[in-house]
Design a protein around this motif. Structure first.
Motif, PDB file in Angstrom:
ATOM      1  N   ASP A   1       0.812  -1.212   0.000  1.00 25.40           N
ATOM      2  CA  ASP A   1       0.000   0.000   0.000  1.00 25.40           C
ATOM      3  C   ASP A   1       0.849   1.267   0.000  1.00 25.40           C
TER       4      ASP A   1
ATOM      5  N   GLU B   1     -11.069   1.927  -0.912  1.00 29.70           N
ATOM      6  CA  GLU B   1     -12.433   1.397  -0.800  1.00 29.70           C
ATOM      7  C   GLU B   1     -12.576   0.590   0.494  1.00 29.70           C
ATOM      8  N   ALA B   2     -13.700   0.740   1.153  1.00 25.91           N
ATOM      9  CA  ALA B   2     -13.956  -0.019   2.378  1.00 25.91           C
ATOM     10  C   ALA B   2     -13.907  -1.512   2.077  1.00 25.91           C
ATOM     11  N   PRO B   3     -13.195  -2.281   2.882  1.00 26.42           N
ATOM     12  CA  PRO B   3     -13.053  -3.724   2.612  1.00 26.42           C
ATOM     13  C   PRO B   3     -14.383  -4.440   2.452  1.00 26.42           C
ATOM     14  N   GLU B   4     -15.369  -4.052   3.239  1.00 27.53           N
ATOM     15  CA  GLU B   4     -16.650  -4.753   3.183  1.00 27.53           C
ATOM     16  C   GLU B   4     -17.423  -4.454   1.892  1.00 27.53           C
TER      17      GLU B   4
ATOM     18  N   MET C   1     -15.632  -3.779  -1.149  1.00 28.46           N
ATOM     19  CA  MET C   1     -14.753  -3.984  -2.283  1.00 28.46           C
ATOM     20  C   MET C   1     -15.265  -5.071  -3.236  1.00 28.46           C
TER      21      MET C   1
ATOM     22  N   ARG D   1      -6.234  -8.474  -5.394  1.00 27.42           N
ATOM     23  CA  ARG D   1      -5.583  -7.770  -4.286  1.00 27.42           C
ATOM     24  C   ARG D   1      -6.285  -8.014  -2.963  1.00 27.42           C
ATOM     25  N   HIS D   2      -7.609  -8.159  -3.000  1.00 26.01           N
ATOM     26  CA  HIS D   2      -8.376  -8.185  -1.759  1.00 26.01           C
ATOM     27  C   HIS D   2      -9.108  -9.501  -1.486  1.00 26.01           C
TER      28      HIS D   2
END
Length: 237
Positions: free
Chosen positions: A132, A156-159, A161, A186-187
């Motif tokens: 990051d 962006e908020a993880p929840e 994404m 990535r996530h």
């Protein structure tokens, strides 16, 4: 030291056949692995002989973060007309750049729009895997198309994404679709369900990128040691 210097001079001189140059390059790689200073291949990267540059870029790409002293020279090669030189240059930026190399990281990331499919894939891998702090250092140098998409990757908020990325897989803009696939790699971690959506895309860049990640996850399950060593794409000195 003397043997390494002699090999650098030989490769740069452009007297050898292709096979001889390849042999000298591989011998020089052995010298580097044995401790020959990485900075001493700098003349190859700055050479007017494109084959010497190709050898130098390959060698730097094989040295992982040991190539950090060469990042400035490597950055110029991101604009090379030779796709395989751009490919190896991205590998160096990915492995060796730090948050102090934001301009170089941005230039490498911009190759997500490269006309060559392998180079586009390399840039996608860089965007999906760079830390990051290093990727954030590139934001101020990215153009108006790439900067907001890269910011989205980082912020962006993880929840949210997965939901947003899945929606963007169907966007009419190919760059947005590529970034959606990058975001999932990535996530998503080991969530293969999310990656399967991208692997089934009608966009070849997106589908091949996600499929490669799925294959790597499977490799990690069956052979963790091999998966850590496997290259992302073929290299050629």
């Amino acid at each position: 030291m003397k043997r390494g210097d002699a090999l650098v001079a030989r490769i740069e001189a452009e007297r050898d056949s292709e096979d001889e140059r390849t042999s000298a390059t591989m011998e020089l790689l052995s010298c580097l692995s044995a401790g020959y200073p990485i900075e001493r291949i700098g003349p190859l990267l700055r050479s007017d002989n494109i084959m010497a540059v190709k050898s130098g870029a390959f060698l730097a790409s094989e040295m992982s973060n040991r190539a950090a002293p060469l990042v400035d020279d490597i950055q110029r090669l991101l604009a090379s007309p030779v796709p395989w030189i751009r490919h190896d240059a991205i590998q160096v930026i990915w492995a060796a750049a730090t948050a102090s190399n934001g301009r170089a990281v941005a230039q490498a990331a911009s190759l997500v729009n490269d006309p060559h499919v392998v180079v586009r894939s390399d840039a996608m891998h860089l965007l999906a895997n760079t830390r990051d702090d290093v990727l954030r250092s590139a934001l101020e140098y990215l153009d108006s198309a790439l900067a907001p998409l890269t910011s989205w990757l980082l912020d962006e908020a993880p929840e949210r994404m997965a939901e947003v990325a899945r929606h963007r897989l169907d966007d009419p803009d190919p760059l947005t679709r590529r970034f959606a696939a990058i975001a999932l790699v990535r996530h998503a971690g080991s969530n293969t369900g999310l990656l399967a959506d991208a692997a089934n895309s009608n966009d070849d860049d997106v589908a091949s990128f996600a499929s490669e990640r799925l294959k790597r996850l499977e490799m990690e399950k069956t052979n963790p040691q091999r998966s850590r060593c496997a290259p992302l794409s073929a290299r050629n000195p």
